[in-house]
Write an enzyme that holds these catalytic residues in place. Structure first.
Site, PDB file in Angstrom:
ATOM      1  N   ASP A 162     -29.485  12.457  67.183  1.00 12.09           N
ATOM      2  CA  ASP A 162     -30.589  12.381  68.145  1.00 12.09           C
ATOM      3  C   ASP A 162     -30.227  11.393  69.266  1.00 12.09           C
ATOM      4  OD1 ASP A 162     -32.937  12.818  69.476  1.00 12.09           O
ATOM      5  OD2 ASP A 162     -34.251  11.972  67.929  1.00 12.09           O
TER       6      ASP A 162
ATOM      7  N   HIS B 190     -28.969  14.488  73.254  1.00 16.43           N
ATOM      8  CA  HIS B 190     -29.590  14.647  74.572  1.00 16.43           C
ATOM      9  C   HIS B 190     -28.560  14.222  75.614  1.00 16.43           C
ATOM     10  CE1 HIS B 190     -33.660  15.379  72.967  1.00 16.43           C
ATOM     11  NE2 HIS B 190     -33.273  14.572  71.994  1.00 16.43           N
TER      12      HIS B 190
ATOM     13  N   HIS C  68     -39.128  20.179  66.047  1.00 19.54           N
ATOM     14  CA  HIS C  68     -39.452  18.750  66.189  1.00 19.54           C
ATOM     15  C   HIS C  68     -40.877  18.640  65.663  1.00 19.54           C
ATOM     16  CE1 HIS C  68     -40.017  14.911  68.591  1.00 19.54           C
ATOM     17  NE2 HIS C  68     -41.270  15.308  68.447  1.00 19.54           N
TER      18      HIS C  68
ATOM     19  N   ARG D 280     -28.835  14.821  78.858  1.00 24.42           N
ATOM     20  CA  ARG D 280     -29.564  14.420  80.087  1.00 24.42           C
ATOM     21  C   ARG D 280     -29.051  15.067  81.362  1.00 24.42           C
ATOM     22  NH1 ARG D 280     -33.496  12.666  76.917  1.00 24.42           N
ATOM     23  NH2 ARG D 280     -33.228  10.574  76.065  1.00 24.42           N
TER      24      ARG D 280
ATOM     25  N   ASP E 228     -37.488  20.481  71.316  1.00 20.52           N
ATOM     26  CA  ASP E 228     -37.365  19.098  70.851  1.00 20.52           C
ATOM     27  C   ASP E 228     -37.938  18.096  71.851  1.00 20.52           C
ATOM     28  OD1 ASP E 228     -36.474  17.102  68.973  1.00 20.52           O
ATOM     29  OD2 ASP E 228     -35.089  16.501  70.547  1.00 20.52           O
TER      30      ASP E 228
ATOM     31  N   ASN F 222     -34.329  19.504  76.821  1.00 21.04           N
ATOM     32  CA  ASN F 222     -35.299  18.794  77.664  1.00 21.04           C
ATOM     33  C   ASN F 222     -34.631  18.082  78.837  1.00 21.04           C
ATOM     34  OD1 ASN F 222     -34.109  16.971  75.905  1.00 21.04           O
ATOM     35  ND2 ASN F 222     -35.940  15.704  75.687  1.00 21.04           N
TER      36      ASN F 222
ATOM     37  N   HIS G 270     -27.548  17.296  67.358  1.00 17.05           N
ATOM     38  CA  HIS G 270     -28.773  16.831  68.033  1.00 17.05           C
ATOM     39  C   HIS G 270     -28.433  15.734  69.037  1.00 17.05           C
ATOM     40  CE1 HIS G 270     -33.373  16.298  67.580  1.00 17.05           C
ATOM     41  NE2 HIS G 270     -32.988  15.777  68.733  1.00 17.05           N
TER      42      HIS G 270
ATOM     43  N   HIS H 254     -31.192   6.093  77.345  1.00 12.73           N
ATOM     44  CA  HIS H 254     -32.208   5.703  78.330  1.00 12.73           C
ATOM     45  C   HIS H 254     -31.678   4.542  79.149  1.00 12.73           C
ATOM     46  CE1 HIS H 254     -35.406   8.310  77.037  1.00 12.73           C
ATOM     47  NE2 HIS H 254     -35.313   7.890  75.784  1.00 12.73           N
TER      48      HIS H 254
END
Ligand SMILES: [Zn+2]
Lengths: 311, 424
Positions: free
Chosen positions: B306, B63, B180, B65, B153, B95, B61, B310
């Site tokens: 996860d 991200h 999710h 980006r 997700d 995503n 899991h 950011h």
């Protein structure tokens, strides 16, 4: 053979002997369709009403021609022109029609169970030309007839039925018919289109197209019902064609002399490629042609099987 | 042909029930031999005395980006962070921008990882096109193109009908659906766990039942369809219990928990620390303990981070409008080893939860040291103490609630198909 069925509601009501008897009867009618004068007086004086609550040019025309070639008087009533749109119940519509003393009502209706409903309430014979996604016996019989024509014997054949099982009008009848006639029926489709309990109908679920097609004697492609399946069952027609469509490449998995069938109307490039639809193994137009003979047999048997003398 | 010989380490390979002092020989990027006192002429020797030799970690899991949000992270920086955390295989969530709902994006990610990455990257395709919750993605083609699972997700699949079809359709291609789970109507405008801390801080709460309700629905749909379901980031006592009961009934369900959910509680939000803001939110002590119990009794199949990078500008704002998520790849190992130290789980289970078990969830042939397997290996010093300094992270982003925390345990070397991709 003593054929004692006043109605033809579904394959379910027949045993193997009766199914073979219907196919044999159709065999004897088939020849009429190639005569110069394509008409026999068998059902002279009988009135057949084709009551179609859903548009189906192919099936209605086939029944109409079948009736006419047997010299019956045939009348077509379609859903849109009937009083259904004015809010009349199915029973009232049927009773009104029965007051005109037809001998046979051939009905296509969107509701599963509607032909049984009608048969329970009327004195005339009812022939089911498709009730929702329940039974479509004449289509299953013409498919069996076509297979017999090309393969001689249905027993022992491996028949792969591929596509949208949930929304198919004909597949339940096909499975039942082929199963009773001794074929091995394999079913394949996206899991979004496979209703539960299929095995109980007498077929085997296989996981992918490759397994379904391998060594098949008969490949039956079902129509993707774009209007029925909504948008949640498959992502796109493109992906459907890729994983569940029949094409020249995957057809090679089947036996070299396998035949390809489709109940029509076809979505070319979706469930079947044009090369296969028009290719040497397709018997799709034979299905249409045989439809008339099979429906002649059904109308004849439903009318009591009486022969009018030739003069 | 010269190989690499890793000598004198404690080899832990839970998939094969191995926990022993063994030498391990690598040739052509694969493990060719495990044995006592292997001697191979002209092999390059790595002395692993005092180290654990484990399969490279598998984080299902992440991200990344990339594409579209490269200012937060990209395939290169994300896999570098992975390697620094001992992670050699990761599955990345769809995503991105554009969404991973088409073959082109799937291939872009795989190719970029192969050419420039420091870890194996397995894309997760979206369940619905554009994550819009309306139409299924072309899962057949995506699976063939390399996607290992399907997930929306970040958002739940709101329509139960569509989730049903997603489970059925994915199962057609033998792929799991990763859920999710949150009931958005229950989440409302909540920003942290609903409870005494939220009340005290005056922040709107997200109740545990928002997760439990959706978890229950998805488990029921998996049970009904027979499809394969994986619950992402379970964070509540209730959802752990729901998965436990479902497994006992034979439902095809697996689940994962994140290090932050088994380490922290909503107490961490005090001070309005936006690095303690994530979705699902940090929960109560009772929830955290239930997650730990789930890890201990086998209810939870995998530890997954996860990893959600950011930009500082997205976190350096009022709590209510800060973005959800924290980076996790480089803290996965020490936080999991902390559970061993606290006797929540033993070392073998800890390694299994980070290697073969997550690999099994997404059906990849990684996470083991079997003969013939890819030589993806972590050489771990379980005792080394270090302090987390956000500026030293390899990720492009620094959003971690563990800044300044004393950690114990780290990877000393990370090997990807026999190549050293990280060295401390
Ligand atoms: Zn999530």
């Amino acid at each position: 053979m003593n054929f004692s069925h006043r109605h033809v509601l579904g394959i379910k009501q027949f045993n193997a002997d009766e199914l073979n008897f219907i196919l044999d009867t159709a065999e004897s009618f088939k020849e009429i369709n190639t005569r110069k004068i394509k008409k026999v007086p068998t059902l002279r004086g009988k009135t057949i009403i084709n009551l179609f609550f859903e548009a189906s040019t192919r099936t209605r025309t086939s029944f109409e021609i079948a009736g006419k070639r047997l010299s019956a008087d045939t009348v077509n009533i379609s859903g849109s022109s009937s009083s259904v749109v004015k809010g009349e119940t199915l029973e009232d519509t049927a009773r009104n029609i029965e007051s005109m003393h037809p001998d046979i009502i051939v009905m296509r209706h969107g509701a599963s169970g509607s032909s049984e409903y009608l048969a329970a309430r009327l004195d005339c014979s009812v022939v089911n030309a498709g009730d929702g996604t329940h039974e479509h016996p004449s289509q299953a019989l013409l498919d069996a007839f076509t297979i017999r024509q090309h393969k001689g014997e249905i027993s022992g054949l491996k028949v792969a039925i591929i596509g949208d099982i949930t929304h198919s009008r004909v597949v339940r009848s096909n499975i039942d018919c082929l199963n009773k006639l001794g074929a091995e029926v394999l079913i394949c489709g996206p899991k979004t289109m496979l209703p539960p309990g299929l095995e109980r109908l007498g077929c085997r679920l296989v996981s992918g197209l490759t397994e379904a097609l391998t060594d098949a004697d008969v490949v039956m492609m079902l129509r993707i019902q774009r209007e029925r399946q909504g948008k949640t069952l498959i992502p796109s027609l493109r992906e459907y064609a890729r994983y569940f469509g029949l094409n020249e490449t995957n057809l090679k998995l089947a036996k070299p002399d396998a035949i390809v069938m489709h109940p029509g109307p076809m979505n070319r490039g979706v469930e079947i490629s044009t090369a296969v639809a028009d290719g040497p193994q397709n018997v799709i137009l034979d299905q249409v042609e045989n439809g008339v003979a099979v429906r002649m047999a059904l109308l004849y048997l439903a009318a009591g099987g009486e022969q009018q003398s030739e003069d | 042909m010269s190989g690499i010989l890793i000598k004198n380490g404690r080899v832990i390979d839970p998939a094969n029930n191995i926990d022993a002092e063994l030498d391990l020989l690598i040739e052509d990027g694969r493990i060719v031999e495990l044995g006592h006192a292997l001697a191979v002429a002209d092999a390059e020797v790595i002395d692993a005395s005092g180290l654990l030799v484990t399969p490279g970690l598998v984080d299902i899991h992440v991200h990344l980006r990339d594409p579209g949000l490269e200012y937060k992270e990209d395939v290169i920086s994300g896999t570098r962070a992975a390697a620094a955390g001992g992670v050699t295989s990761l599955a990345c969530m769809p995503n991105t921008s554009p969404i991973i709902d088409n073959l082109a994006i799937c291939r872009y990610i795989i190719t970029k990882a192969q050419e420039q990455g420091s870890a194996n990257v397995f894309p997760i395709g979206s369940i619905t096109k554009g994550l819009k919750g309306e139409t299924l993605s072309e899962m057949g083609e995506l699976k063939e193109g390399g996607c290992v699972a399907f997930s929306d997700d970040g958002v739940p699949v709101v329509s139960s009908e569509l989730m049903r079809r997603g489970l059925e359709y994915a199962d057609t291609f033998d792929a799991p659906i990763i859920s999710h789970a949150e009931d958005l109507s229950l989440v409302g405008s909540g920003v942290m766990n609903e409870g005494p801390v939220a009340t005290e801080l005056g922040l709107k709460g997200i109740p545990w039942v928002a997760e439990d309700a959706m978890t229950a629905r998805d488990i029921m749909l998996a049970e009904f369809t027979g499809g394969r379901l994986h619950m992402a980031h379970v964070s509540t006592r209730g959802s752990v219990e729901l998965v436990r009961q479902a497994k006992a009934r034979g439902v095809r369900v697996t689940c994962e928990a994140t290090p932050h959910h088994f380490t922290l509680t909503d107490e961490a939000v005090r001070g309005y620390d936006t690095n303690a803001k994530m979705n699902p939110p940090l929960r109560s002590q009772q929830d955290r303990d239930a997650v730990r119990a789930g890890l201990a009794d086998g209810t939870i199949d995998a530890i997954a981070t996860d990893h959600a990078p950011h930009h500082i500008d997205e976190k350096n704002v009022e709590f209510a409008i800060a973005m959800n998520g924290i980076v996790g790849l480089e803290t996965l190992l020490p936080l999991t080893l902390q559970l061993v130290k606290e006797n929540v789980i033993d070392l073998n289970r800890a390694i299994a939860l980070m290697t073969c078990q997550p690999a099994r969830v997404i059906g990849i042939d990684r996470g083991t040291l079997s003969r013939g397997a890819f030589a993806d290996i972590a050489l771990i010093n379980p005792d080394l103490e270090w302090e987390l300094v956000p500026e030293q992270l390899h990720s492009k982003s620094r959003n971690t609630p563990f800044a300044g925390r004393k950690m114990q345990g780290t990877t000393m070397k990370t090997l990807l198909a026999g190549n050293i991709v990280f060295e401390r």
